[in-house]
Design a protein around this motif. Structure first.
Motif, short mmCIF file in Angstrom:
data_model
loop_
_atom_site.label_atom_id
_atom_site.label_comp_id
_atom_site.label_asym_id
_atom_site.label_seq_id
_atom_site.Cartn_x
_atom_site.Cartn_y
_atom_site.Cartn_z
N SER A 55 69.38 70.91 -2.65
CA SER A 55 69.53 72.03 -3.67
C SER A 55 68.71 71.96 -4.90
CB SER A 55 70.97 72.19 -4.09
OG SER A 55 71.36 70.86 -4.71
N GLN A 56 68.34 72.73 -5.56
CA GLN A 56 67.70 72.80 -6.74
C GLN A 56 66.02 72.25 -6.76
OE1 GLN A 56 70.33 71.08 -9.64
NE2 GLN A 56 71.22 72.83 -10.30
N THR A 57 65.68 71.67 -5.47
CA THR A 57 64.30 71.40 -5.45
C THR A 57 63.43 72.49 -5.64
OG1 THR A 57 64.89 69.39 -4.18
CG2 THR A 57 62.75 70.55 -3.48
N ARG A 58 61.97 72.23 -6.15
CA ARG A 58 61.21 73.14 -6.46
C ARG A 58 59.94 72.97 -5.61
NH1 ARG A 58 64.09 71.38 -9.91
NH2 ARG A 58 62.43 70.21 -10.87
N ILE A 59 59.47 73.80 -4.78
CA ILE A 59 58.23 73.49 -4.04
C ILE A 59 57.23 74.56 -4.36
CG2 ILE A 59 57.22 73.35 -1.63
CD1 ILE A 59 59.96 72.42 -0.66
N TRP A 60 56.09 74.28 -5.01
CA TRP A 60 55.20 75.29 -5.54
C TRP A 60 54.00 75.67 -4.69
CZ3 TRP A 60 56.88 77.63 -9.55
CH2 TRP A 60 57.81 76.95 -10.46
N GLN A 61 53.17 76.42 -4.89
CA GLN A 61 51.92 77.04 -4.18
C GLN A 61 51.27 76.11 -3.18
OE1 GLN A 61 52.31 76.76 -7.56
NE2 GLN A 61 51.74 78.85 -8.64
N TYR A 62 51.27 76.42 -2.05
CA TYR A 62 50.23 76.07 -1.12
C TYR A 62 50.70 74.67 -0.74
CZ TYR A 62 47.54 79.80 -2.83
OH TYR A 62 47.23 81.11 -3.24
N VAL A 63 52.07 74.22 -0.75
CA VAL A 63 52.58 73.15 -0.11
C VAL A 63 53.00 73.43 1.23
CG1 VAL A 63 54.55 71.58 -0.25
CG2 VAL A 63 53.50 72.55 -2.41
N VAL A 64 52.69 72.35 2.13
CA VAL A 64 52.88 72.12 3.59
C VAL A 64 53.97 71.25 3.80
CG1 VAL A 64 52.33 71.98 5.92
CG2 VAL A 64 50.95 73.38 4.06
N VAL A 65 55.31 71.51 4.33
CA VAL A 65 56.24 70.37 4.85
C VAL A 65 56.49 70.76 6.30
CG1 VAL A 65 58.46 69.71 4.35
CG2 VAL A 65 57.09 70.90 2.53
N LEU A 66 56.27 69.92 7.07
CA LEU A 66 56.52 69.85 8.41
C LEU A 66 58.01 69.91 8.68
CD1 LEU A 66 53.53 67.95 9.86
CD2 LEU A 66 53.62 70.51 9.28
N ASP A 98 57.82 62.44 9.64
CA ASP A 98 58.55 61.39 9.62
C ASP A 98 58.61 60.70 7.88
OD1 ASP A 98 60.15 58.92 9.94
OD2 ASP A 98 58.45 57.79 10.84
N VAL A 99 58.94 61.71 7.09
CA VAL A 99 58.93 61.28 5.63
C VAL A 99 60.32 61.51 5.01
CG1 VAL A 99 58.05 62.32 3.52
CG2 VAL A 99 56.61 62.07 5.49
N ILE A 100 60.73 60.54 4.28
CA ILE A 100 62.12 60.83 3.54
C ILE A 100 61.69 60.90 1.97
CG2 ILE A 100 64.28 59.55 3.11
CD1 ILE A 100 64.32 58.55 5.75
N ILE A 101 62.13 61.86 1.44
CA ILE A 101 62.13 61.88 -0.21
C ILE A 101 63.42 62.04 -0.60
CG2 ILE A 101 61.17 63.29 -2.00
CD1 ILE A 101 59.22 64.11 0.00
N GLN A 116 49.29 64.02 -0.28
CA GLN A 116 49.72 63.94 1.07
C GLN A 116 50.70 62.73 1.43
OE1 GLN A 116 45.98 63.81 0.42
NE2 GLN A 116 46.31 66.07 -0.07
N ILE A 117 51.67 63.12 1.87
CA ILE A 117 52.64 62.21 2.42
C ILE A 117 52.87 61.93 3.90
CG2 ILE A 117 55.10 61.36 1.87
CD1 ILE A 117 53.80 61.75 -0.66
N TRP A 118 52.29 61.01 4.23
CA TRP A 118 52.18 60.97 5.74
C TRP A 118 53.28 60.27 6.35
CZ3 TRP A 118 48.27 63.96 6.57
CH2 TRP A 118 47.26 63.85 5.71
N ASP A 119 53.33 60.38 7.88
CA ASP A 119 54.41 59.86 8.60
C ASP A 119 54.64 58.25 8.09
OD1 ASP A 119 55.04 61.91 10.05
OD2 ASP A 119 53.81 61.42 11.78
N GLY A 120 55.86 57.94 7.97
CA GLY A 120 56.39 56.47 7.68
C GLY A 120 56.43 56.35 6.40
N ALA A 164 53.00 52.36 10.06
CA ALA A 164 53.44 51.25 8.95
C ALA A 164 54.20 51.71 8.04
CB ALA A 164 52.03 50.68 8.31
N GLN A 165 55.47 51.43 7.76
CA GLN A 165 56.14 52.07 6.40
C GLN A 165 55.96 51.62 5.25
OE1 GLN A 165 60.69 51.11 6.52
NE2 GLN A 165 60.65 53.40 6.39
N THR A 166 55.60 52.71 4.44
CA THR A 166 55.45 52.40 3.05
C THR A 166 56.47 52.97 2.35
OG1 THR A 166 52.98 52.59 3.32
CG2 THR A 166 53.90 53.02 1.02
N ILE A 167 56.94 52.00 1.26
CA ILE A 167 58.18 52.45 0.63
C ILE A 167 57.79 52.49 -0.97
CG2 ILE A 167 60.66 51.84 -0.09
CD1 ILE A 167 60.84 50.47 2.57
#
Length: 181
Positions: free
Chosen positions: A19-30, A50-53, A64-68, A99-102
């Motif tokens: 809730s209350q998340t804002r996603i702006w122009q030309y964003v792609v979310v798989l 495979d992304v957790i935000i 760009q937020i890649w898998d992992g 590889a997981q990046t945190i």
């Protein structure tokens, strides 16, 4: 509960948007990406499966937020930060596990920084603009340069420190030469 805002030019396939998340122009979310509540994802970003935000995350334009990759709560990602997830990239050859990046709770990554695969940015740490992070950054550290080196310690403002028992005291960032860890 206020629904997320998704700009009409965004392509958001995931149903897991807080809730209350804002996603702006030309964003792609798989479809398999998970995005928390009260986030702000600026224009021209790409978020793989495979992304957790976490909650209250800001991702500025051109990221760009890649898998992992996992961004914990209250993280700031500056414009044009580059994440990588494959230590030995080759065309048409994909690892079985990336590889997981945190980026840990409360950390900030300055614009144009590059994070190599498998690093962890510690809680409330700060990575300077343009830094190239080749190794993990400890909690509350300030890392700058290419390759990134530790130059100081982040101290949280008093009101934040009282809410976080593991936090430093004070209200400023201090710089000191601590070498590379």
């Amino acid at each position: 509960m206020k629904q997320p805002f998704i700009h009409s030019t965004a392509s958001v396939e995931s149903k897991n948007i807080g809730s209350q998340t804002r996603i702006w122009q030309y964003v792609v979310v798989l479809p398999e990406a998970a995005i928390g509540s009260d986030c702000n994802i600026c224009s021209h970003c790409f978020i793989e499966n495979d992304v957790i935000i976490g909650d209250r995350v800001t991702i500025k334009s051109g990221v760009q937020i890649w898998d992992g990759i996992k961004l914990e709560d209250d993280v700031f990602i500056g414009p044009n930060v580059t994440f990588t997830n494959d230590k030995f990239p080759r065309s048409k050859q994909y690892p079985s596990v990336y590889a997981q990046t945190i980026v840990s709770k409360g950390a900030s990554v300055g614009g144009g920084a590059t994070l190599l695969p498998g690093v962890t940015i510690g809680r409330y740490a700060m990575v300077g603009a343009g830094a190239v992070v080749t190794r993990s950054v400890p909690d509350y550290a300030i890392a700058v340069g290419n390759p990134a080196r530790l130059v100081g310690v982040v101290e949280l403002p008093h009101e934040q420190a009282t809410n976080h028992p593991d936090a430093s005291q004070g209200g400023k960032s201090t710089r000191k030469n601590t070498g590379v860890s």
